[in-house]
Design a protein around this motif. Structure first.
Motif, mmCIF file in Angstrom:
data_model
loop_
_atom_site.group_PDB
_atom_site.id
_atom_site.type_symbol
_atom_site.label_atom_id
_atom_site.label_comp_id
_atom_site.label_asym_id
_atom_site.label_seq_id
_atom_site.Cartn_x
_atom_site.Cartn_y
_atom_site.Cartn_z
ATOM 1 N N GLU A 187 23.058 -44.921 13.984
ATOM 2 C CA GLU A 187 22.786 -43.589 14.520
ATOM 3 C C GLU A 187 23.127 -42.575 13.434
ATOM 4 N N GLN A 206 30.373 -49.213 23.181
ATOM 5 C CA GLN A 206 29.382 -48.148 22.999
ATOM 6 C C GLN A 206 29.421 -47.616 21.571
ATOM 7 N N ARG A 257 26.353 -47.714 18.790
ATOM 8 C CA ARG A 257 25.845 -46.578 18.005
ATOM 9 C C ARG A 257 25.938 -46.868 16.514
ATOM 10 N N ASP A 279 33.732 -41.730 19.298
ATOM 11 C CA ASP A 279 33.049 -42.864 18.669
ATOM 12 C C ASP A 279 33.449 -42.979 17.200
ATOM 13 N N THR A 304 30.832 -38.009 20.205
ATOM 14 C CA THR A 304 30.694 -38.431 18.811
ATOM 15 C C THR A 304 32.059 -38.538 18.143
#
Length: 201
Positions: free
Chosen positions: A138, A129, A133, A6, A3
């Motif tokens: 998300e 990716q 997300r 990201d 996380t």
């Protein structure tokens, strides 16, 4: 990918109408790491205290470093204290790590939140990716990004978080970022007042 990585990638994606501060991002990255450690059952929360679990070693290097940095003796560290301690210069550490992995390159022009030299994201599976997300809205990634000033497109539904520990971490990250902004404003006022004293006849 984690996380935190990201989040870093989303914060780095070029958007001319926003600016993410390193301090804010560092606090949010520390929160993202803690959320991933909770998800991996490396830690649990007892109220707002971080209770280490088994000696599980995350595969990701930065997350492994976060795990090693945990306070493993009573009294356990509070989430707020963890954010300020672990978050110190954490954005720069992630920048260096992603550069080493080939996820970031130095551009020739433009400016970056990390200085005058432009850092550009490489078109990679990791970036795709993170974007996936983000575009999927998300909830955890969206909440962390919002804290540092990165807004997604408005959603018709409010994001739902059914994990009390994650909700606690997100709330404390938000409070820490607000506290940092208050410190910035206070210092700005103090500097302006000091400058006015010297200008006075």
């Amino acid at each position: 990918m984690t996380t935190a990585k990201d989040l870093f990638i989303i914060a780095m994606d070029p958007q001319p109408d926003r600016s993410v501060g390193q301090g804010d991002l560092s606090l949010a990255l520390a929160g993202a790491e803690l959320i991933d450690l909770i998800g991996a059952q490396v830690v649990t929360l007892d109220g707002d205290s971080i209770v280490p679990g088994g000696p599980a070693a995350p595969d990701d290097r930065q997350l492994g470093e976060a795990s090693e940095a945990l306070t493993r003796q009573v009294p356990y560290e509070r989430v707020e204290d963890w954010l300020w301690r672990r978050g110190r210069d954490l954005a720069s550490a992630y920048q260096s790590a992603l550069e080493a992995e080939g996820q970031l390159t130095r551009g020739r022009s433009g400016r970056s939140i990390f200085g005058s030299e432009r850092l550009e994201l490489v078109d990679s599976p990791a970036r795709r990716q993170a974007r996936h997300r983000w575009e999927a809205d998300e909830p955890v990634l969206a909440a962390l990004a919002a804290v540092v000033g990165v807004q997604s497109a408005p959603s018709e539904e409010e994001p739902e978080l059914d994990d009390e520990a994650v909700t606690t971490v997100l709330a404390i990250v938000n409070d820490a970022v607000m506290e940092l902004e208050a410190v910035r404003q206070r210092r700005s006022i103090e500097k302006a007042a000091f400058a006015n004293v010297w200008r006075a006849p």
